[in-house]
Scaffold this motif. Structure first.
Motif, PDB file in Angstrom:
ATOM      1  N   ASP A  24      49.274  71.632  55.149  1.00 45.01           N
ATOM      2  CA  ASP A  24      49.459  70.229  55.504  1.00 45.01           C
ATOM      3  C   ASP A  24      50.705  70.134  56.378  1.00 45.01           C
ATOM      4  O   ASP A  24      51.814  70.444  55.929  1.00 45.01           O
ATOM      5  CB  ASP A  24      49.617  69.383  54.235  1.00 45.01           C
ATOM      6  CG  ASP A  24      49.867  67.921  54.558  1.00 45.01           C
ATOM      7  OD1 ASP A  24      49.140  67.374  55.397  1.00 45.01           O
ATOM      8  OD2 ASP A  24      50.800  67.339  53.974  1.00 45.01           O
ATOM      9  N   HIS A  26      53.298  67.923  58.795  1.00 46.25           N
ATOM     10  CA  HIS A  26      53.718  66.547  59.069  1.00 46.25           C
ATOM     11  C   HIS A  26      55.223  66.541  59.343  1.00 46.25           C
ATOM     12  O   HIS A  26      55.896  67.557  59.259  1.00 46.25           O
ATOM     13  CB  HIS A  26      53.389  65.627  57.890  1.00 46.25           C
ATOM     14  CG  HIS A  26      54.176  65.940  56.651  1.00 46.25           C
ATOM     15  ND1 HIS A  26      53.885  67.005  55.837  1.00 46.25           N
ATOM     16  CD2 HIS A  26      55.261  65.342  56.099  1.00 46.25           C
ATOM     17  CE1 HIS A  26      54.736  67.031  54.835  1.00 46.25           C
ATOM     18  NE2 HIS A  26      55.589  66.047  54.967  1.00 46.25           N
ATOM     19  N   GLU A  78      45.908  71.760  59.434  1.00 47.41           N
ATOM     20  CA  GLU A  78      45.696  70.405  59.930  1.00 47.41           C
ATOM     21  C   GLU A  78      46.608  70.159  61.132  1.00 47.41           C
ATOM     22  O   GLU A  78      47.823  70.349  61.057  1.00 47.41           O
ATOM     23  CB  GLU A  78      45.995  69.388  58.839  1.00 47.41           C
ATOM     24  CG  GLU A  78      45.798  67.942  59.287  1.00 47.41           C
ATOM     25  CD  GLU A  78      46.163  66.955  58.190  1.00 47.41           C
ATOM     26  OE1 GLU A  78      46.635  67.408  57.137  1.00 47.41           O
ATOM     27  OE2 GLU A  78      45.968  65.744  58.397  1.00 47.41           O
ATOM     28  N   ARG A 103      41.436  66.461  60.705  1.00 47.73           N
ATOM     29  CA  ARG A 103      41.784  65.618  59.565  1.00 47.73           C
ATOM     30  C   ARG A 103      40.880  65.989  58.404  1.00 47.73           C
ATOM     31  O   ARG A 103      39.699  65.664  58.407  1.00 47.73           O
ATOM     32  CB  ARG A 103      41.603  64.132  59.892  1.00 47.73           C
ATOM     33  CG  ARG A 103      42.005  63.226  58.720  1.00 47.73           C
ATOM     34  CD  ARG A 103      41.970  61.767  59.102  1.00 47.73           C
ATOM     35  NE  ARG A 103      42.279  60.917  57.985  1.00 47.73           N
ATOM     36  CZ  ARG A 103      43.480  60.641  57.537  1.00 47.73           C
ATOM     37  NH1 ARG A 103      44.507  61.187  58.127  1.00 47.73           N
ATOM     38  NH2 ARG A 103      43.685  59.852  56.521  1.00 47.73           N
ATOM     39  N   ARG A 106      39.484  63.236  52.842  1.00 49.37           N
ATOM     40  CA  ARG A 106      40.361  62.848  51.734  1.00 49.37           C
ATOM     41  C   ARG A 106      39.700  61.739  50.940  1.00 49.37           C
ATOM     42  O   ARG A 106      39.516  60.629  51.449  1.00 49.37           O
ATOM     43  CB  ARG A 106      41.715  62.391  52.271  1.00 49.37           C
ATOM     44  CG  ARG A 106      42.529  63.553  52.829  1.00 49.37           C
ATOM     45  CD  ARG A 106      43.770  63.115  53.538  1.00 49.37           C
ATOM     46  NE  ARG A 106      44.504  64.263  54.037  1.00 49.37           N
ATOM     47  CZ  ARG A 106      45.489  64.199  54.904  1.00 49.37           C
ATOM     48  NH1 ARG A 106      45.857  63.025  55.388  1.00 49.37           N
ATOM     49  NH2 ARG A 106      46.108  65.285  55.298  1.00 49.37           N
ATOM     50  N   ARG A 109      42.056  57.812  46.417  1.00 51.29           N
ATOM     51  CA  ARG A 109      43.008  58.286  45.404  1.00 51.29           C
ATOM     52  C   ARG A 109      43.268  57.177  44.383  1.00 51.29           C
ATOM     53  O   ARG A 109      43.900  56.187  44.702  1.00 51.29           O
ATOM     54  CB  ARG A 109      44.325  58.708  46.061  1.00 51.29           C
ATOM     55  CG  ARG A 109      44.161  59.783  47.121  1.00 51.29           C
ATOM     56  CD  ARG A 109      45.527  60.142  47.665  1.00 51.29           C
ATOM     57  NE  ARG A 109      45.438  61.202  48.655  1.00 51.29           N
ATOM     58  CZ  ARG A 109      45.438  61.005  49.970  1.00 51.29           C
ATOM     59  NH1 ARG A 109      45.502  59.774  50.442  1.00 51.29           N
ATOM     60  NH2 ARG A 109      45.362  62.015  50.805  1.00 51.29           N
ATOM     61  N   LYS A 114      48.807  61.105  45.621  1.00 50.58           N
ATOM     62  CA  LYS A 114      49.065  61.585  46.985  1.00 50.58           C
ATOM     63  C   LYS A 114      50.256  62.520  46.947  1.00 50.58           C
ATOM     64  O   LYS A 114      51.311  62.179  46.436  1.00 50.58           O
ATOM     65  CB  LYS A 114      49.370  60.399  47.920  1.00 50.58           C
ATOM     66  CG  LYS A 114      49.985  60.795  49.261  1.00 50.58           C
ATOM     67  CD  LYS A 114      48.969  61.503  50.134  1.00 50.58           C
ATOM     68  CE  LYS A 114      49.544  61.716  51.528  1.00 50.58           C
ATOM     69  NZ  LYS A 114      50.549  62.819  51.539  1.00 50.58           N
ATOM     70  N   ASP A 116      51.818  66.334  49.190  1.00 50.80           N
ATOM     71  CA  ASP A 116      51.576  67.348  50.207  1.00 50.80           C
ATOM     72  C   ASP A 116      50.800  68.544  49.659  1.00 50.80           C
ATOM     73  O   ASP A 116      49.896  69.045  50.329  1.00 50.80           O
ATOM     74  CB  ASP A 116      52.904  67.802  50.811  1.00 50.80           C
ATOM     75  CG  ASP A 116      53.600  66.667  51.554  1.00 50.80           C
ATOM     76  OD1 ASP A 116      52.898  65.716  51.967  1.00 50.80           O
ATOM     77  OD2 ASP A 116      54.833  66.728  51.710  1.00 50.80           O
ATOM     78  N   ASP A 119      47.156  67.606  49.582  1.00 47.75           N
ATOM     79  CA  ASP A 119      46.569  67.563  50.921  1.00 47.75           C
ATOM     80  C   ASP A 119      46.348  68.964  51.468  1.00 47.75           C
ATOM     81  O   ASP A 119      45.358  69.225  52.162  1.00 47.75           O
ATOM     82  CB  ASP A 119      47.468  66.763  51.866  1.00 47.75           C
ATOM     83  CG  ASP A 119      47.414  65.269  51.576  1.00 47.75           C
ATOM     84  OD1 ASP A 119      46.443  64.837  50.933  1.00 47.75           O
ATOM     85  OD2 ASP A 119      48.347  64.553  51.993  1.00 47.75           O
ATOM     86  N   ARG A 122      43.299  70.284  49.783  1.00 48.07           N
ATOM     87  CA  ARG A 122      42.103  69.649  50.358  1.00 48.07           C
ATOM     88  C   ARG A 122      41.744  70.257  51.706  1.00 48.07           C
ATOM     89  O   ARG A 122      40.570  70.400  52.042  1.00 48.07           O
ATOM     90  CB  ARG A 122      42.334  68.145  50.495  1.00 48.07           C
ATOM     91  CG  ARG A 122      42.348  67.390  49.176  1.00 48.07           C
ATOM     92  CD  ARG A 122      42.360  65.885  49.400  1.00 48.07           C
ATOM     93  NE  ARG A 122      42.387  65.190  48.116  1.00 48.07           N
ATOM     94  CZ  ARG A 122      43.467  64.648  47.572  1.00 48.07           C
ATOM     95  NH1 ARG A 122      44.624  64.734  48.201  1.00 48.07           N
ATOM     96  NH2 ARG A 122      43.408  64.027  46.417  1.00 48.07           N
ATOM     97  N   ALA A 123      42.759  70.611  52.492  1.00 48.30           N
ATOM     98  CA  ALA A 123      42.494  71.247  53.786  1.00 48.30           C
ATOM     99  C   ALA A 123      41.763  72.570  53.580  1.00 48.30           C
ATOM    100  O   ALA A 123      40.805  72.885  54.296  1.00 48.30           O
ATOM    101  CB  ALA A 123      43.804  71.465  54.543  1.00 48.30           C
ATOM    102  N   GLU A 126      38.243  71.871  52.372  1.00 48.76           N
ATOM    103  CA  GLU A 126      37.455  71.320  53.470  1.00 48.76           C
ATOM    104  C   GLU A 126      36.946  72.436  54.374  1.00 48.76           C
ATOM    105  O   GLU A 126      35.790  72.456  54.782  1.00 48.76           O
ATOM    106  CB  GLU A 126      38.307  70.342  54.280  1.00 48.76           C
ATOM    107  CG  GLU A 126      37.609  69.742  55.493  1.00 48.76           C
ATOM    108  CD  GLU A 126      36.665  68.614  55.142  1.00 48.76           C
ATOM    109  OE1 GLU A 126      35.929  68.166  56.040  1.00 48.76           O
ATOM    110  OE2 GLU A 126      36.649  68.186  53.972  1.00 48.76           O
TER     111      GLU A 126
END
Length: 365
Positions: A24, A26, A78, A103, A106, A109, A114, A116, A119, A122-123, A126
């Protein structure tokens, strides 16, 4: 253990690796960070998580984190074109298998769940669930073209805004000033405004400030046009060095060729011309109902690439005899102009893809 990313077009990621490192990427107010989660390919269970700084030391730390998990591995990142670009380049240099995720999916929730690490996991999951995987863009030439296209586009857009401002000022200018611009095109208006000589001794402050503003806008426009021209020269040089075989194609100029190359990136990134058409937003979207067979406009994909292909199509319809004959034949068959352009853009996309994937071989003396 790393592995090359070549087979990912043909197989599911779960069939190729034992562990997926989801990342993730950001930024926050103070620093850029990457959070990674190691997930087993067989069950999707989280093995471990880590957060590192988004710099060279952090990238090395992530690789060391991945090395602690045995078996073949892949990376699901991501935003490889944004905050994850540096990590993607670093892993590419190490010949790691990297999957691009714009993306990750997601779910809703409950209770505000939520974080990091979630996420990042999830990446990874995915990437494991997808049957078709995307490779990140790569290559120094592609990156150089992308940078030059970005700054050139900014200069062109800023110049267009300045032209609109100049025209608006002329419309509301005092008659003494406005008379100098009557019945002039915007190009001539810019040249006229650049030659204005405001005098501080002028009795009318409105006239003085209007002439000053018009001259400043004209100089700005000329400077932006010169900047855009310099960027275009650099773009043309890279295109001619990298893929000169694109330029002889009807309607293809250095800018449209650069946009196409920046989106395509490298051979094998798109599995076939249909995938490239989806990337370009030129693949027709079925919108049939009952006995009515029709297609609607595709508004997805890379819009800059779509615009470049549209420019090529319009140029061919105006200047290429074969394309004009094709349009006349389809018109006689009852096709509308939008339908003809849609078919033509799909053909151009297919032609570009085949040219890019299979460049002509040059004989050496």
């Amino acid at each position: 253990m790393s592995m090359l990313s070549e087979p990912i077009q043909k197989s599911r990621l779960a069939d190729l690796v034992d562990v997926v490192i989801g990342v993730d990427t950001h930024t926050d107010t103070h620093t850029d960070t990457h959070t990674a989660a190691a997930v087993t390919a067989a069950t999707g269970a989280i093995l471990a998580t880590v957060t590192v700084a988004a710099d060279a030391d952090g990238y090395d730390e992530l690789v060391e984190f991945a090395d602690t998990h045995a078996g073949l591995r892949g990376w699901a990142i991501e935003g490889t074109g944004g905050y994850g670009a540096g990590l993607a380049r670093h892993l590419g240099d190490l010949e790691e298998l990297v999957v691009e995720l714009d993306r990750p999916g997601r779910p809703a929730r409950r209770g505000g769940r939520k974080s990091d690490p979630l996420d990042a996991a999830r990446a990874a999951r995915e990437a494991l669930s997808r049957t078709r995987l995307a490779q990140p863009k790569s290559g120094d030439d592609r990156a150089a073209l992308q940078n030059l296209l970005t700054v050139r586009r900014g200069a062109v857009e800023a110049g267009a805004n300045a032209q609109r401002q100049l025209r608006a000022l002329v419309v509301t200018a005092p008659e003494l000033v406005r008379d100098r611009f009557r019945e002039q095109s915007i190009v001539v208006m810019v040249a006229t405004a650049a030659k204005l000589r405001p005098h501080t001794a002028a009795a009318d402050v409105h006239v003085f400030t209007t002439m000053t503003a018009l001259k400043a806008l004209a100089k700005r426009i000329q400077s932006l046009e010169a900047e855009a021209g310099e960027h275009e020269k650099a773009i043309r040089a890279i295109v001619r060095s990298w893929r000169p075989d694109l330029l002889p194609l009807p309607g293809v100029g250095p800018i449209t060729a650069a946009v196409v190359l920046a989106a395509w990136s490298h051979a094998g990134r798109c599995r076939d011309d249909g995938a490239f058409a989806m990337l370009a937003g030129t693949a027709p979207i079925p919108a049939s109902s009952g006995k009515t067979v029709r297609y609607r406009l595709n508004r997805s994909g890379n819009r800059q690439l779509n615009r470049a292909i549209h420019t090529i199509a319009v140029s061919r319809l105006r200047y290429d005899p074969d394309t004009r004959a094709y349009a006349a034949r389809r018109t006689a068959e009852g096709k509308t102009d939008p339908e003809i352009r849609r078919c033509l853009k799909r053909y151009i996309t297919r032609q570009l893809y085949r040219q890019l994937e299979h460049p002509p071989t040059t004989s050496r003396a």
